[in-house]
Design a protein around this motif. Sequence first.
Motif, PDB file in Angstrom:
ATOM      1  N   ARG A  95      -4.795  10.354 -11.715  1.00 13.55           N
ATOM      2  CA  ARG A  95      -4.361   9.272 -10.350  1.00 13.55           C
ATOM      3  C   ARG A  95      -5.679   8.428  -9.694  1.00 13.55           C
ATOM      4  O   ARG A  95      -5.334   7.879  -9.093  1.00 13.55           O
ATOM      5  CB  ARG A  95      -4.203  11.077  -9.401  1.00 13.55           C
ATOM      6  CG  ARG A  95      -3.897  10.230  -7.740  1.00 13.55           C
ATOM      7  CD  ARG A  95      -4.357  11.520  -6.864  1.00 13.55           C
ATOM      8  NE  ARG A  95      -3.264  11.515  -6.142  1.00 13.55           N
ATOM      9  CZ  ARG A  95      -3.547  10.723  -4.942  1.00 13.55           C
ATOM     10  NH1 ARG A  95      -4.004  10.093  -4.477  1.00 13.55           N
ATOM     11  NH2 ARG A  95      -2.379  11.250  -4.341  1.00 13.55           N
TER      12      ARG A  95
ATOM     13  N   ASP B  51      -5.508   4.696  -9.503  1.00  8.78           N
ATOM     14  CA  ASP B  51      -5.912   3.923  -7.943  1.00  8.78           C
ATOM     15  C   ASP B  51      -6.773   3.613  -7.619  1.00  8.78           C
ATOM     16  O   ASP B  51      -6.681   2.105  -7.723  1.00  8.78           O
ATOM     17  CB  ASP B  51      -6.001   5.445  -6.849  1.00  8.78           C
ATOM     18  CG  ASP B  51      -6.341   5.178  -5.361  1.00  8.78           C
ATOM     19  OD1 ASP B  51      -5.411   4.239  -4.645  1.00  8.78           O
ATOM     20  OD2 ASP B  51      -6.543   6.170  -5.003  1.00  8.78           O
TER      21      ASP B  51
ATOM     22  N   VAL C  47       0.772   4.426  -2.375  1.00  3.97           N
ATOM     23  CA  VAL C  47       0.847   6.202  -2.036  1.00  3.97           C
ATOM     24  C   VAL C  47       2.046   6.784  -2.887  1.00  3.97           C
ATOM     25  O   VAL C  47       1.920   7.736  -3.037  1.00  3.97           O
ATOM     26  CB  VAL C  47       0.355   6.144  -0.829  1.00  3.97           C
ATOM     27  CG1 VAL C  47       1.167   7.331  -0.557  1.00  3.97           C
ATOM     28  CG2 VAL C  47      -0.751   5.811  -0.112  1.00  3.97           C
TER      29      VAL C  47
ATOM     30  N   GLN D 107       0.941  -1.275   0.290  1.00  2.00           N
ATOM     31  CA  GLN D 107      -0.042   0.104  -0.343  1.00  2.00           C
ATOM     32  C   GLN D 107       0.885   1.290   0.123  1.00  2.00           C
ATOM     33  O   GLN D 107       0.468   2.063  -0.635  1.00  2.00           O
ATOM     34  CB  GLN D 107      -0.576   0.464   1.330  1.00  2.00           C
ATOM     35  CG  GLN D 107      -2.588   0.674   0.937  1.00  2.00           C
ATOM     36  CD  GLN D 107      -3.336   0.135  -0.014  1.00  2.00           C
ATOM     37  OE1 GLN D 107      -3.086  -0.015  -1.719  1.00  2.00           O
ATOM     38  NE2 GLN D 107      -4.618  -0.694   0.422  1.00  2.00           N
ATOM     39  N   ASP D 108       2.063   1.264   1.095  1.00  2.00           N
ATOM     40  CA  ASP D 108       3.059   2.252   0.948  1.00  2.00           C
ATOM     41  C   ASP D 108       3.412   2.820  -0.351  1.00  2.00           C
ATOM     42  O   ASP D 108       3.855   3.647  -0.785  1.00  2.00           O
ATOM     43  CB  ASP D 108       4.004   2.338   1.704  1.00  2.00           C
ATOM     44  CG  ASP D 108       3.950   2.006   2.900  1.00  2.00           C
ATOM     45  OD1 ASP D 108       2.676   2.257   3.431  1.00  2.00           O
ATOM     46  OD2 ASP D 108       4.801   1.365   3.495  1.00  2.00           O
TER      47      ASP D 108
ATOM     48  N   ASP E  56       2.050   9.879  -5.371  1.00  2.00           N
ATOM     49  CA  ASP E  56       2.560  11.016  -4.811  1.00  2.00           C
ATOM     50  C   ASP E  56       3.675  11.468  -5.879  1.00  2.00           C
ATOM     51  O   ASP E  56       3.680  12.424  -6.160  1.00  2.00           O
ATOM     52  CB  ASP E  56       3.978  10.982  -3.935  1.00  2.00           C
ATOM     53  CG  ASP E  56       4.131  11.705  -2.904  1.00  2.00           C
ATOM     54  OD1 ASP E  56       4.051  13.024  -3.227  1.00  2.00           O
ATOM     55  OD2 ASP E  56       5.428  11.955  -3.193  1.00  2.00           O
TER      56      ASP E  56
END
Length: 164
Positions: free
Chosen positions: A94, A98, A6, A2-3, A10
């Motif tokens: 995005r 996602d 992200v 999940q990181d 970003d």
Amino acid sequence: MQDLLVAVLDSWDRGNRILTNLLQSLPEGGLEARATAGSPSVRQMFGHMYHERMISLQEETPEFAGGVPEKEWAAVEDRAQMAELLADSGRRVRNAVDSRVRQGRQLDLSYDHPILFLQLLSFHEAYHHGQIKLALKLSGVPLSDDVAGPLTWDVWRRRTAAAD
Ligand code: NI
């Protein structure tokens, strides 16, 4: 995992900020600059990057699509409008990536993984970023490194509170 998602999203946001920074820091007359007489103007290149985002969304993730500009190299009237279009399309891209990653779902037409769509657009926009800088230089309205540095490379390197 999940990181990682992200971080990738970003990186997309930062790329969009850099492109918007470039748009907003263009010298007087910069939108009309061209590398050669037959090359697209900077204004047209921004329109083209926006078009590429919107047509790709329509093809790959129609649930996140908006209107596709009729002309691929259409000139956008002013910077404020272009900045809004970049912000809106940037959010759509995005959210599309996602959503598909979280669902474990492929895009509709191409790519082995939704992340590759982001990477392609980032590559495409960096390519045109360089062309824009060159067009400005050849048209006699260069963007100096002192101005460009903080608006581009520093945006990548900066640590934000979220990363602490
Ligand atoms: Ni292109």
